[in-house]
Scaffold this motif. Structure first.
Motif, PDB file in Angstrom:
ATOM      1  N   ASN A 121      27.496  38.006  39.645  1.00 27.74           N
ATOM      2  CA  ASN A 121      28.479  37.342  39.274  1.00 27.74           C
ATOM      3  C   ASN A 121      28.707  36.725  37.694  1.00 27.74           C
ATOM      4  N   ALA A 127      43.940  43.271  40.482  1.00 30.03           N
ATOM      5  CA  ALA A 127      42.973  42.509  41.081  1.00 30.03           C
ATOM      6  C   ALA A 127      42.322  41.082  40.233  1.00 30.03           C
ATOM      7  N   ALA A 128      42.711  41.072  39.128  1.00 33.18           N
ATOM      8  CA  ALA A 128      42.368  40.022  38.393  1.00 33.18           C
ATOM      9  C   ALA A 128      42.685  38.648  38.468  1.00 33.18           C
ATOM     10  N   GLY A 171      29.501  39.790  35.825  1.00 30.10           N
ATOM     11  CA  GLY A 171      30.768  40.235  36.080  1.00 30.10           C
ATOM     12  C   GLY A 171      30.986  41.598  36.412  1.00 30.10           C
ATOM     13  N   ASN A 179      31.107  42.445  39.685  1.00 33.29           N
ATOM     14  CA  ASN A 179      31.825  42.594  40.853  1.00 33.29           C
ATOM     15  C   ASN A 179      33.374  42.561  40.569  1.00 33.29           C
ATOM     16  N   LYS A 180      33.656  42.499  39.386  1.00 37.01           N
ATOM     17  CA  LYS A 180      35.232  42.458  39.004  1.00 37.01           C
ATOM     18  C   LYS A 180      35.728  43.805  38.367  1.00 37.01           C
ATOM     19  N   PRO A 181      36.738  43.880  38.917  1.00 34.51           N
ATOM     20  CA  PRO A 181      37.290  45.517  38.365  1.00 34.51           C
ATOM     21  C   PRO A 181      37.320  45.469  36.726  1.00 34.51           C
ATOM     22  N   ASP A 182      37.359  46.560  36.053  1.00 33.51           N
ATOM     23  CA  ASP A 182      37.615  46.406  34.605  1.00 33.51           C
ATOM     24  C   ASP A 182      38.995  46.743  34.409  1.00 33.51           C
TER      25      ASP A 182
END
Length: 61
Positions: free
Chosen positions: A47, A60-61, A50, A52-55
């Motif tokens: 976490n 998705a953001a 970051g 786990n977050k799509p670039d």
């Protein structure tokens, strides 16, 4: 070997096996607790980084 001796030996072996099982169960429980802690620490790092977050996915953001 007499039957009495055989019965005593069987009882002793059962007791030894039960104690070994208890010990293994306790070791497994400790390992499971350690795994939970490690997974939690990993999740915190993922976490924080970051990961786990799509670039490149604006939806998705």
């Amino acid at each position: 070997m007499s039957t009495v001796t055989n019965l005593q030996q069987v009882k002793w072996q059962r007791h030894a096996d039960e104690q070994a099982l208890k010990s293994l169960d306790a070791t497994i429980a400790d390992a499971e607790k350690a795994l939970v802690i490690l997974l939690h620490r990993r999740r915190e790092l993922v976490n924080r980084l970051g990961i786990n977050k799509p670039d490149h996915d604006p939806e998705a953001a």
